[in-house]
Design an enzyme around this catalytic site. Structure first.
Site, PDB file in Angstrom:
ATOM      1  N   SER A   1      -3.193  -7.424   2.517  1.00 61.17           N
ATOM      2  CA  SER A   1      -3.678  -7.730   4.455  1.00 61.17           C
ATOM      3  C   SER A   1      -3.545  -9.228   5.097  1.00 61.17           C
ATOM      4  CB  SER A   1      -4.542  -6.667   4.066  1.00 61.17           C
ATOM      5  OG  SER A   1      -3.542  -5.171   4.124  1.00 61.17           O
TER       6      SER A   1
ATOM      7  N   ARG B   1      -1.688  -6.173  -8.410  1.00 62.33           N
ATOM      8  CA  ARG B   1      -0.916  -7.130  -7.844  1.00 62.33           C
ATOM      9  C   ARG B   1      -0.647  -8.295  -8.963  1.00 62.33           C
ATOM     10  NH1 ARG B   1      -2.690  -8.554  -2.376  1.00 62.33           N
ATOM     11  NH2 ARG B   1      -4.594  -8.665  -3.706  1.00 62.33           N
TER      12      ARG B   1
ATOM     13  N   LYS C   1     -17.610  -4.437  11.986  1.00 60.12           N
ATOM     14  CA  LYS C   1     -17.102  -4.848  12.722  1.00 60.12           C
ATOM     15  C   LYS C   1     -16.193  -6.027  12.373  1.00 60.12           C
ATOM     16  CE  LYS C   1     -17.630  -1.792  17.260  1.00 60.12           C
ATOM     17  NZ  LYS C   1     -16.891  -0.070  15.688  1.00 60.12           N
TER      18      LYS C   1
ATOM     19  N   HIS D   1       1.149  -1.712  -0.192  1.00 58.47           N
ATOM     20  CA  HIS D   1       0.046   0.367   0.177  1.00 58.47           C
ATOM     21  C   HIS D   1       0.943   1.269  -0.007  1.00 58.47           C
ATOM     22  CE1 HIS D   1      -3.179  -2.467   2.378  1.00 58.47           C
ATOM     23  NE2 HIS D   1      -3.523  -2.604   1.080  1.00 58.47           N
TER      24      HIS D   1
END
Ligand code: PNS
Length: 161
Positions: A129, A91, A42, A18
């Site tokens: 991530s 990517r 959440k 990033h």
């Protein structure tokens, strides 16, 4: 007025891939808004505030970067901050289908907003991530794959679990 772009994402957490994209974007645009999508369900490991803070730390030396949280449609946010471009990273070919669909949907919603795809340095092409969280969660080293502040917070967060 200079050119302004928005780099949206979950950033849960920010990786060196990033960061590489943020730096590349700054070579093309005068201002970059890193837009962190809020996480009402959440489901993210890090809260909105933590994700923003980690990006702020890692981009401290970069002028022309602003970090904001957004909710709702990305194109509405992009318009509200006076930007005309969305930055997304590609990517590998496997990213393409999802990115292509989003770019065309966003174009359908707001024709004047263009999506710009940038390739991160190949050293980061395998980093995501999701994998960072998985590896760190099992105690693997993520040194060099995320900024030091992110690594520290990952260790703290996972130690508390
Ligand atoms: O880092 P990510 O999770 O790949 O980012 C995805 C993101 C935040 C860019 C995408 O989910 C998004 O734009 N969300 C906001 C809601 C929206 O506009 N959805 C329609 C996209 S075509």
């Amino acid at each position: 007025m200079g050119t302004r772009a928005v780099y949206p994402g979950s950033f849960d957490p920010l990786t060196n891939g990033h960061l590489d994209l943020i730096e590349r974007s700054l070579r093309m645009f005068d201002e970059l808004i890193v837009a962190v999508v809020t996480n009402p369900a959440k489901t993210a490991l890090f809260s909105d505030a933590e994700r923003v803070e980690m990006i702020r730390e890692a981009t401290r030396d970069l002028r022309r970067v602003e970090i904001l949280v957004f909710e709702g449609l990305l194109v509405d946010f992009v318009r509200s901050v006076g930007a005309r471009a969305i930055i997304r990273g590609l990517r590998a070919v496997s990213d393409f289908e999802y990115e292509f669909q989003m770019a065309l949907m966003n174009r359908k919603l707001r024709e004047e907003i263009e999506t710009v795809f940038l390739m991160p340095h190949e050293a980061y092409s395998y980093i995501s991530s999701r994998l960072i969280k998985e590896v760190a969660g099992y105690g693997g080293a993520v040194t060099g794959l995320v900024p030091p502040g992110v690594e520290k917070r990952l260790l703290e967060k996972l130690a508390r679990r």
